[in-house]
Design a protein around this motif. Structure first.
Motif, mmCIF file in Angstrom:
data_model
loop_
_atom_site.group_PDB
_atom_site.id
_atom_site.type_symbol
_atom_site.label_atom_id
_atom_site.label_comp_id
_atom_site.label_asym_id
_atom_site.label_seq_id
_atom_site.Cartn_x
_atom_site.Cartn_y
_atom_site.Cartn_z
ATOM 1 N N PRO A 133 0.820 -1.212 0.000
ATOM 2 C CA PRO A 133 0.000 0.000 0.000
ATOM 3 C C PRO A 133 0.859 1.269 0.000
ATOM 4 O O PRO A 133 1.733 1.430 0.851
ATOM 5 C CB PRO A 133 -0.796 -0.112 1.310
ATOM 6 C CG PRO A 133 -0.772 -1.565 1.659
ATOM 7 C CD PRO A 133 0.558 -2.062 1.176
ATOM 8 N N ARG A 135 -0.105 5.183 -0.042
ATOM 9 C CA ARG A 135 -1.274 6.047 0.054
ATOM 10 C C ARG A 135 -0.994 7.438 -0.499
ATOM 11 O O ARG A 135 -0.043 8.091 -0.064
ATOM 12 C CB ARG A 135 -1.706 6.192 1.510
ATOM 13 C CG ARG A 135 -1.894 4.872 2.252
ATOM 14 C CD ARG A 135 -3.025 4.059 1.686
ATOM 15 N NE ARG A 135 -3.297 2.898 2.526
ATOM 16 C CZ ARG A 135 -3.899 1.809 2.108
ATOM 17 N NH1 ARG A 135 -4.297 1.720 0.853
ATOM 18 N NH2 ARG A 135 -4.125 0.802 2.926
ATOM 19 N N TYR A 140 -2.630 8.991 3.419
ATOM 20 C CA TYR A 140 -1.645 8.370 4.296
ATOM 21 C C TYR A 140 -1.769 8.878 5.725
ATOM 22 O O TYR A 140 -1.356 8.209 6.674
ATOM 23 C CB TYR A 140 -0.219 8.580 3.771
ATOM 24 C CG TYR A 140 0.310 9.992 3.829
ATOM 25 C CD1 TYR A 140 0.685 10.571 5.033
ATOM 26 C CD2 TYR A 140 0.465 10.742 2.669
ATOM 27 C CE1 TYR A 140 1.184 11.860 5.086
ATOM 28 C CE2 TYR A 140 0.952 12.031 2.717
ATOM 29 C CZ TYR A 140 1.319 12.583 3.920
ATOM 30 O OH TYR A 140 1.819 13.854 3.961
ATOM 31 N N VAL A 236 -4.724 -2.948 -1.256
ATOM 32 C CA VAL A 236 -4.287 -2.230 -2.453
ATOM 33 C C VAL A 236 -5.397 -2.285 -3.500
ATOM 34 O O VAL A 236 -5.854 -3.366 -3.871
ATOM 35 C CB VAL A 236 -2.986 -2.823 -3.026
ATOM 36 C CG1 VAL A 236 -2.578 -2.075 -4.285
ATOM 37 C CG2 VAL A 236 -1.872 -2.760 -1.992
ATOM 38 N N GLU A 240 -4.417 2.995 -5.794
ATOM 39 C CA GLU A 240 -3.008 2.977 -5.391
ATOM 40 C C GLU A 240 -2.105 2.705 -6.590
ATOM 41 O O GLU A 240 -1.032 3.305 -6.724
ATOM 42 C CB GLU A 240 -2.764 1.933 -4.305
ATOM 43 C CG GLU A 240 -3.125 2.381 -2.903
ATOM 44 C CD GLU A 240 -4.588 2.197 -2.588
ATOM 45 O OE1 GLU A 240 -5.061 2.811 -1.615
ATOM 46 O OE2 GLU A 240 -5.262 1.420 -3.308
#
Length: 293
Positions: A133, A135, A140, A236, A240
């Protein structure tokens, strides 16, 4: 560097290197100078990769896998951060006589290797990030906040090996692989302490690397990079992948694996191995048997 043969999962050479006073365990399978270094995710260990290693070795690759500190058979630290984990990766590369390997990281291991590549741009020949992942801002910030709410260090102990083995689960939840695979992973993730059983991994808040430092490092990485994610991953999504295409400045290849979940090296090991082999061939300037771009 002590090296000896071991493991019930496959024949491998085990080694150890000490980084800032902590022993770091690693294994090597295969021969030659076309190296691949495998870095596991949070709470995992190097045997997370055991289903795809035979395919990589059969393709002529030398495969190095590591237990980061706080995981597997490596030692624990009072604190963990990206810098010290990056030092461990570099130390294993040196200890195995490797030179600019293709580095493959899963989840947390992917973010860690991306940060390490940003700090040491000449250390790796390329990167494969598996269901990692990344972000986009401000997303994030929520991930960072969630990480701060995780539990403090506490060692949970169980009365028997059977009890702790029965509690082993993949995180985040997904369909489990075959029973023998789950049993092998669990067996290599537990240890006995004072007549009771606990997990090998340090049961504390691990750094997640979701903040702006990750994005800053990613913006500097110009080595070939393959971003792999599962179509059914809970961590994900396509957004992303689109962010990675737009944000990373170097050569980026995005691969979406149908029917894959977060732990792709367990539920889709052959497809993961194909991607790694193709990326290593691309880095070498060779035509792979199966181009996945």
């Amino acid at each position: 560097m002590p090296v000896h043969a071991n493991t019930a999962l496959d024949a491998e050479n085990l080694g150890e290197v000490v980084v800032r006073g902590v022993p770091i365990r690693f294994s090597v399978a295969g021969r030659g100078d076309r190296d691949v270094l495998l870095v596991h995710g949070s709470g995992a260990h190097r045997l997370w990769w055991h289903l795809l290693i035979p395919q990589l070795v059969a393709a002529g690759l030398r495969v190095i896998s590591v237990d980061l500190s706080g995981h597997g058979d490596s030692g624990h630290r009072s604190e963990y951060d990206g810098e010290v984990w990056g030092e461990e990766i570099l130390a294993v590369i040196w200890a195995t006589g490797s030179s600019r390997p293709l580095v493959v990281g899963h989840s947390l291991g992917g973010r860690l290797t991306l940060m390490t590549a940003g700090a040491h741009p000449d250390a790796f020949a390329g990167l494969v990030l598996i269901d990692t992942p990344l972000r986009p801002p401000p997303s994030y910030q929520a991930a960072v906040a969630a990480g701060r709410r995780q539990r403090p260090r506490q060692e949970r102990r169980y009365q028997s090996r059977d009890e702790i083995m029965a509690r082993f689960r993949l995180v985040p939840p997904q369909p489990h692989p075959a029973d023998e695979v789950m049993t092998a992973l669990a067996a290599n993730g537990v240890r006995e302490v004072d007549g009771m059983w606990t997990w090998k991994h340090d049961q504390c808040v691990m750094p997640a690397f979701y903040g702006p430092e990750l994005l800053a490092a990613a913006a500097t990485v110009r080595i070939p990079l393959c971003y792999v994610y599962g179509a059914n991953s809970s961590l994900v999504k396509d957004v992303e992948a689109d962010f990675v295409r737009a944000h990373l400045p170097g050569e980026v290849n995005v691969v979406r694996i149908a029917n894959g979940f977060h732990h792709l090296c367990l539920d889709q090991p052959a497809e993961c191995a194909d991607v790694i082999i193709a990326t290593r061939a691309r880095v070498d300037g060779r035509a792979p048997d199966r181009d996945l771009s």
